[in-house]
Design an enzyme around this catalytic site. Structure first.
Site, PDB file in Angstrom:
ATOM      1  CE  LYS A 215      -3.997  -2.427   1.430  1.00  0.00           C
ATOM      2  NZ  LYS A 215      -4.296  -3.464   1.670  1.00  0.00           N
TER       3      LYS A 215
HETATM    4  C1  LIG Z   1      -4.504  -4.207   1.483  1.00  0.00           C
HETATM    5  C2  LIG Z   1      -3.731  -5.870   1.656  1.00  0.00           C
HETATM    6  C3  LIG Z   1      -4.212  -6.854   0.108  1.00  0.00           C
HETATM    7  C4  LIG Z   1      -5.820  -6.684  -0.258  1.00  0.00           C
HETATM    8  O1  LIG Z   1      -5.011  -6.144  -1.451  1.00  0.00           O
HETATM    9  P1  LIG Z   1      -6.390  -5.302  -2.012  1.00  0.00           P
HETATM   10  O2  LIG Z   1      -6.127  -4.415  -2.623  1.00  0.00           O
HETATM   11  O3  LIG Z   1      -7.396  -4.306  -0.809  1.00  0.00           O
HETATM   12  O4  LIG Z   1      -7.334  -6.406  -2.889  1.00  0.00           O
HETATM   13  C5  LIG Z   1      -3.547  -8.386   0.302  1.00  0.00           C
HETATM   14  N1  LIG Z   1      -2.372  -8.338   1.400  1.00  0.00           N
HETATM   15  C6  LIG Z   1      -1.735  -7.347   2.153  1.00  0.00           C
HETATM   16  C7  LIG Z   1      -0.805  -7.368   3.237  1.00  0.00           C
HETATM   17  C8  LIG Z   1      -2.462  -6.075   2.272  1.00  0.00           C
HETATM   18  O5  LIG Z   1      -1.986  -5.306   2.818  1.00  0.00           O
END
Ligand SMILES: *Cc1c(COP(=O)(O)O)cnc(C)c1O
Length: 464
Positions: free
Chosen positions: A112
């Site tokens: 993210k």
């Molecule tokens: C947010 C997240 C996901 C899922 O991602 P999305 O974009 O919500 O589908 C998977 N793995 C980790 C470690 C995350 O932080």
């Protein structure tokens, strides 16, 4: 470039408008009216560029005149300057033609950061030149919140409130949210699960009086700018593995459908992606939807991959919009059915189109533990539980072995040390720059699962 709402009743906006508002006023999500095309020649030209230069080229057409070339390039370069790896998103080979795309070299150790570090800078630049402030409210299953707080701490134009489900995020995730001392960032522990937090945020956006009073903005994965930033690493990794001259498959650990939707966008722009595999944990609404065409909520069960403990997958609406031939009224009807009846069934035609674009797999906690152990054994890599869901689903859905399969490595194993140690006996250490995280003082606001109370908490503290 113009952005339209998936529900067809909000005004079209430019990039800056879509980014700053997040959710459209008709409850829909913004998507580009038309996607720019990347020709094979454009793709070939990405080979050998820095991550930042590739990011600039992939994203530039989406930004329109919100920023000029120099300003946008500067913001992109600043966004990734603090990443702990020169490649930003390095590929690691873990099998004959199997790869993990490591997306955990940012400041909070999860993918993210790729979007959030950029969005923080885009917001600050856009708001301060307009002499405005904004209040950002987000719901998190752990990683979005820590990435948002890290990206906006000390930001001159923004106050941030992150709602997380009390007791349902890992200790590292919680500490990353509660230890930054800057007074423009606030972690709010809500008595509820992630879907409750997300519903509270949606309700705040639909409370127009509150929304306007605090100049509310969203940086959840519903924000188009986040999806956009996440398309970039599909391009860089595919080109590194031979695109445009050969196709690449991806398997993506999925919760809110943001990261995998970014892959779908990259493919629609012309990137040769062969298979796009959605990987879920036991909270498998997306796996069930892809397999059966029935999109139906079930209760959320806690797992060892908490960032995927989600049953309301916000970004899926963006895909629905395409499946419904961009008929916003149709999407509105389906979303109402989801709200009121707990689910809906896709028409056969829509399901068939979904299957053309996506495959899926699911991993239980036992599968995840076995996969973490096997990955250490076979490839010498310590992976986190979310990435392990992806590795498991990728091996179940493995197509032509001549096509590279890339699993998105969504988090660093040290974010989830208990689950990783239980699975493989190795306790992953935090990278040096976070080594004192367990010693830093925490600061957290407690709140019931109650819209009015949380709105009061925010109104009392925001400076917008
Ligand atoms: C947010 C997240 C996901 C899922 O991602 P999305 O974009 O919500 O589908 C998977 N793995 C980790 C470690 C995350 O932080």
């Amino acid at each position: 470039m113009r952005y339209v709402s998936t529900r067809g009743r909000a005004p079209a906006l430019d990039f800056e408008g879509a980014m700053l508002s997040g959710l459209a006023r008709d409850g829909g999500l913004y998507v580009p009216e038309r996607l720019p095309a990347s020709t094979p020649r454009d793709l070939a030209a990405l080979a050998g560029l820095t991550y930042e230069e590739a990011a600039f080229r992939v994203m530039r057409p989406f930004v329109g005149d919100a920023f000029d070339d120099d300003a946008f390039r500067g913001l992109v370069e600043a966004a990734y300057a603090d990443f702990g790896h020169a490649a930003r998103a390095p590929l690691v080979q873990v099998g004959e033609n199997d790869w993990i795309l490591e997306l955990h070299h940012g400041p909070t150790l999860a993918f993210k950061d790729f979007a959030m570090q950029l969005i923080g800078r885009l917001f600050e630049a856009a708001l301060s030149r307009a002499g405005r402030r904004a209040t950002i409210v987000g719901a998190t299953s752990g990683d979005t919140g820590s990435a948002a707080i890290e990206a906006f701490r000390g930001n001159a134009a923004v106050d941030v409130f992150v709602l997380y489900p009390q007791g349902r995020v890992s200790e590292v995730q919680r500490r990353q949210m509660t230890t930054p001392p800057e007074d423009n960032v606030h972690a709010v522990a809500v008595e509820g699960d992630f879907d409750d937090c997300q519903a509270l945020v949606k309700a705040m956006f639909n409370d127009f009086e509150f929304r306007d009073a605090v100049n509310l903005a969203a940086v959840n994965s519903i924000n188009w700018a986040r999806v956009l930033a996440q398309t970039v690493y599909y391009f860089t990794s595919a080109v590194a593995l031979g695109a445009p001259y050969r196709s690449i498959s991806y398997c993506v650990p999925t919760g809110n459908f943001g990261d995998v939707y970014a892959g779908y966008v990259a493919r629609r722009m012309g990137l040769p992606i062969e298979r796009l595999v959605v990987a879920t944990n036991r909270n498998d609404i997306l796996h069930r939807t892809i397999q059966s065409g029935d999109h139906r909520r079930a209760g959320v069960a806690p797992t060892t991959s908490p960032s995927m403990d989600i049953q309301v997958s916000s970004n899926f609406e963006r895909l629905l919009f395409d499946l419904a031939d961009r008929d916003g009224g149709r999407v509105d009807d389906l979303m109402r059915e989801l709200r009121e009846a707990g689910g809906f069934r896709l028409s056969n035609a829509m399901h068939a189109r979904l299957r053309e674009d996506f495959d899926s797999g699911m991993a239980t906690d036992d599968d995840v533990a076995a996969t973490i152990a096997a990955m250490l054994d076979v490839a010498g890599q310590v992976i986190d539980p979310h990435t392990a869901c992806g590795v498991k689903a990728a091996s179940d859905a493995r197509g032509d072995p001549a096509t590279p399969m890339v699993v998105l490595g969504t988090a660093h194993a040290a974010k989830f040390p208990d689950a990783v140690e239980a699975a493989c006996g190795v306790r992953p250490a935090l990278p040096e720059r976070l080594a004192d995280l367990y010693q830093r003082a925490e600061r957290v606001l407690q709140a019931p699962n109650d819209l009015a109370e949380i709105e009061t908490i925010i109104k009392e503290r925001t400076r917008a």
